[in-house]
Scaffold this motif. Sequence first.
Motif, short mmCIF file in Angstrom:
data_model
loop_
_atom_site.label_atom_id
_atom_site.label_comp_id
_atom_site.label_asym_id
_atom_site.label_seq_id
_atom_site.Cartn_x
_atom_site.Cartn_y
_atom_site.Cartn_z
N GLY A 132 6.80 1.98 2.24
CA GLY A 132 5.43 2.23 1.84
C GLY A 132 4.94 1.28 0.76
N THR A 133 3.64 1.07 0.75
CA THR A 133 3.00 0.27 -0.28
C THR A 133 1.72 0.98 -0.72
OG1 THR A 133 2.20 -1.96 -0.85
CG2 THR A 133 1.70 -1.19 1.37
N GLN A 134 1.49 1.01 -2.03
CA GLN A 134 0.36 1.76 -2.58
C GLN A 134 -0.93 0.95 -2.48
OE1 GLN A 134 0.26 4.99 -4.14
NE2 GLN A 134 -1.97 4.61 -3.97
N VAL A 135 -1.96 1.61 -1.98
CA VAL A 135 -3.30 1.04 -1.98
C VAL A 135 -4.20 1.98 -2.78
CG1 VAL A 135 -5.33 0.51 -0.57
CG2 VAL A 135 -3.04 -0.14 0.22
N THR A 136 -4.85 1.44 -3.79
CA THR A 136 -5.73 2.23 -4.63
C THR A 136 -7.11 1.59 -4.64
OG1 THR A 136 -3.89 2.91 -6.05
CG2 THR A 136 -6.12 3.22 -6.91
N VAL A 137 -8.12 2.36 -4.26
CA VAL A 137 -9.49 1.86 -4.22
C VAL A 137 -10.30 2.58 -5.28
CG1 VAL A 137 -11.50 1.45 -2.79
CG2 VAL A 137 -9.23 1.49 -1.74
N SER A 138 -10.81 1.83 -6.23
CA SER A 138 -11.58 2.43 -7.32
C SER A 138 -13.07 2.44 -6.97
CB SER A 138 -11.35 1.65 -8.61
OG SER A 138 -11.82 0.32 -8.46
N SER A 139 -13.75 3.45 -7.46
CA SER A 139 -15.19 3.58 -7.15
C SER A 139 -16.05 2.85 -8.17
CB SER A 139 -15.56 5.07 -7.13
OG SER A 139 -15.23 5.67 -8.35
N GLU A 191 7.01 -3.47 3.69
CA GLU A 191 5.57 -3.66 3.52
C GLU A 191 5.27 -4.43 2.24
OE1 GLU A 191 5.97 0.71 5.12
OE2 GLU A 191 6.96 -0.57 3.63
N SER A 192 4.16 -5.13 2.26
CA SER A 192 3.67 -5.84 1.08
C SER A 192 2.16 -5.97 1.17
CB SER A 192 4.33 -7.21 0.95
OG SER A 192 4.02 -8.01 2.07
N GLY A 193 1.54 -6.32 0.05
CA GLY A 193 0.11 -6.57 0.05
C GLY A 193 -0.75 -5.47 -0.53
N GLY A 194 -0.14 -4.36 -0.89
CA GLY A 194 -0.92 -3.28 -1.51
C GLY A 194 -1.35 -3.65 -2.91
N GLY A 195 -2.21 -2.81 -3.48
CA GLY A 195 -2.68 -3.07 -4.84
C GLY A 195 -3.92 -2.27 -5.16
N LEU A 196 -4.56 -2.67 -6.25
CA LEU A 196 -5.78 -2.02 -6.72
C LEU A 196 -6.98 -2.89 -6.36
CD1 LEU A 196 -7.29 0.11 -8.46
CD2 LEU A 196 -6.76 -1.33 -10.45
N VAL A 197 -7.98 -2.29 -5.76
CA VAL A 197 -9.18 -3.04 -5.36
C VAL A 197 -10.40 -2.15 -5.56
CG1 VAL A 197 -9.00 -2.30 -2.95
CG2 VAL A 197 -10.17 -4.45 -3.49
N GLN A 198 -11.53 -2.77 -5.82
CA GLN A 198 -12.77 -2.01 -5.98
C GLN A 198 -13.33 -1.62 -4.61
OE1 GLN A 198 -15.44 -4.40 -8.42
NE2 GLN A 198 -14.77 -3.30 -10.25
N PRO A 236 -12.94 4.66 -1.67
CA PRO A 236 -11.97 5.42 -2.49
C PRO A 236 -11.11 6.36 -1.65
CG PRO A 236 -14.09 5.32 -3.61
CD PRO A 236 -14.30 4.72 -2.25
N GLU A 237 -11.65 6.88 -0.57
CA GLU A 237 -10.86 7.79 0.28
C GLU A 237 -9.78 7.08 1.09
OE1 GLU A 237 -14.21 7.55 0.10
OE2 GLU A 237 -15.14 7.80 2.09
#
Length: 125
Positions: free
Chosen positions: A118-125, A6-13, A88-89
């Motif tokens: 796995g790839t981490q996806v983090t959504v900030s509020s 997998e690729s493409g995960g990251g931090l996004v608003q 965020p959820e």
Amino acid sequence: QVQLVESGGGLVQAGGSLRLSCAASGFTFSSYAMGWFRQAPGKEREFVAARSRSGGTAFYADSVKGRFAISRDNAKNTVYLQMNSLKPEDTAVYYCAASPYSGSSYLEAPKYAYWGQGTQVTVSS
């Protein structure tokens, strides 16, 4: 040797978009349904989306319907997950997986034979 990468995960608003990719090798990609699952900290792994072998049928968890889209390119042995209007959820580790089964089995993690790391996806509020 079977590999799902997998690729493409990251931090996004919140409200943003990400596109995950999963490159498969070591098995006949077109003979397997492909799915995406996710696991948030302290929670069980849950089904997100799946696409049939031919790509003609898609299944989605109610929580992502209308926001996520799964697609596959059998010529490139790759499955994608386009994630829009992220919340965020939606924060979790996202896994792609390959299943030799069909129909409603797509929703069941035990029906998948191969898994990515796995790839981490983090959504900030």
